[in-house]
Design a protein around this motif. Sequence first.
Motif, PDB file in Angstrom:
ATOM      1  N   ARG A 181       0.776  -1.257   0.057  1.00 10.11           N
ATOM      2  CA  ARG A 181      -0.048   0.077   0.012  1.00 10.11           C
ATOM      3  C   ARG A 181       0.867   1.290   0.091  1.00 10.11           C
ATOM      4  N   HIS A 182       2.093   1.152   0.068  1.00 13.06           N
ATOM      5  CA  HIS A 182       3.065   2.339  -0.293  1.00 13.06           C
ATOM      6  C   HIS A 182       4.125   2.080  -1.418  1.00 13.06           C
ATOM      7  N   HIS A 183       4.592   2.962  -1.940  1.00 12.51           N
ATOM      8  CA  HIS A 183       5.622   2.935  -2.800  1.00 12.51           C
ATOM      9  C   HIS A 183       6.667   3.709  -2.358  1.00 12.51           C
ATOM     10  N   CYS A 184       7.706   3.148  -2.985  1.00  8.56           N
ATOM     11  CA  CYS A 184       9.197   3.677  -2.357  1.00  8.56           C
ATOM     12  C   CYS A 184      10.105   3.734  -3.436  1.00  8.56           C
ATOM     13  N   ALA A 185      10.673   5.024  -3.865  1.00  8.30           N
ATOM     14  CA  ALA A 185      11.680   4.976  -5.105  1.00  8.30           C
ATOM     15  C   ALA A 185      13.137   4.210  -4.813  1.00  8.30           C
ATOM     16  N   LYS A 186      13.338   3.353  -5.871  1.00  8.39           N
ATOM     17  CA  LYS A 186      14.605   2.771  -5.715  1.00  8.39           C
ATOM     18  C   LYS A 186      15.233   2.898  -7.052  1.00  8.39           C
ATOM     19  N   THR A 187      16.830   3.053  -6.820  1.00 11.35           N
ATOM     20  CA  THR A 187      17.390   3.470  -8.145  1.00 11.35           C
ATOM     21  C   THR A 187      18.479   2.278  -8.334  1.00 11.35           C
ATOM     22  N   TYR A 188      18.355   1.880  -9.464  1.00  8.22           N
ATOM     23  CA  TYR A 188      19.433   0.868  -9.837  1.00  8.22           C
ATOM     24  C   TYR A 188      20.295   1.133 -10.838  1.00  8.22           C
ATOM     25  N   THR A 233      15.310   4.602 -11.956  1.00 11.94           N
ATOM     26  CA  THR A 233      14.504   4.904 -10.701  1.00 11.94           C
ATOM     27  C   THR A 233      13.024   4.241 -10.884  1.00 11.94           C
ATOM     28  N   ILE A 234      12.686   3.501 -10.231  1.00  9.63           N
ATOM     29  CA  ILE A 234      11.221   2.848 -10.238  1.00  9.63           C
ATOM     30  C   ILE A 234      10.409   3.230  -8.966  1.00  9.63           C
ATOM     31  N   GLU A 289      21.367   1.131  -6.047  1.00 11.85           N
ATOM     32  CA  GLU A 289      22.082   2.057  -5.472  1.00 11.85           C
ATOM     33  C   GLU A 289      21.342   2.916  -4.352  1.00 11.85           C
ATOM     34  N   ARG A 290      20.135   2.942  -4.426  1.00 13.98           N
ATOM     35  CA  ARG A 290      19.553   3.603  -3.447  1.00 13.98           C
ATOM     36  C   ARG A 290      18.148   3.155  -3.181  1.00 13.98           C
TER      37      ARG A 290
END
Length: 251
Positions: free
Chosen positions: A130-137, A182-183, A208-209
Motif C-alpha cells: 500500500r506504499h511505494h518507495c523510489a529505488k534506483t538501480y 529509478t522506479i 544504489e538507493r
Amino acid sequence: MAEGKFLRLDKAISQVTDLSRAEVKRAAKQQRITVNGVTVTDPASKILDTDELCLDGDLLTEAGPRYFMLNKPLGYVCATKDGEHPTVLDLLDEPNKHKLHIAGRLDIDTTGLVLITDDGQWSHRITSPRHHCAKTYYAHLADPIEDNAIDKFAKGIWLNNEKKRTKPAELEILYRNEVRITISEGRYHQVKRMFGALGNRVLELHRERIGNIILDEELSEGEYRLLTFEEIASVTEPEFVEPENSAGDTD
C-alpha cells in the motif's frame, strides 16, 4: 517486588543473547547466571522481565531496534534461511540474527543496497503493497539502449501478462548499454522485465538507493554498517513513501 511479566529464565536469556535454551541450561548449571545479584542454577526458574540478569558478570539488556545497510554480493539470497545458498544474514556478525529481516529484497544475481532491521513498522514503510518507495538501480544491458527508451519509461511500460502499464520510471542513459533507472513500484522482477519488454536484457543489476538512503561507497561487497539517525528517520518522512496500489519488492 516491581511489577512486571513473568518469564522462564532460559527464555528470557535466549531472547537477549545468541544462546539456545540448552546452552542457557548449561550456563545455569555452571553458576554463570545471576538474577538481581543472586546466582540461579535452575533454567526453568520464573523471573520478572524487570529483574536484572547477568551472564558471566555482564548485564543483559534487550537491544533496541536495529537498522543496517549491507552491500549485497552476487550469490547471496535475501532470506533468513535457505537450504541451497548463503543468505545476506550470514554476512552479519550480530547477536540474535534470527530476529532480523530484509526490508527490500534482491535476486541472487543482483548486487547492492539491502536494508536489514528488526523494526517491523519501519520496514513496512518500505515494503508494504500500500506504499511505494523510489529505488534506483544501475543496469548493464546486453545491447545498446535506444534514445526513445527514456520517453517510453516515462510513460510506463507494458509488461507481459500485466493488465496495466508500469508507473512512470526515470531512465538516465550513462553509456550505450549502461543506464540508471529509478522506479516507484515493486512488481515482480520489474526492472529486468521492463528492459525485456524493449527487446533488451539486463546483464548486471546493482541497487544504489532506496528512498533517501544511498549505498555507502565505503562499503565493499559483503560489508555492512548501522544506519545513521538521519537515514533511519528518512523512512518516515512524507516524501519517502506515499499511498500506492503497487505491490512487492523486486528488481
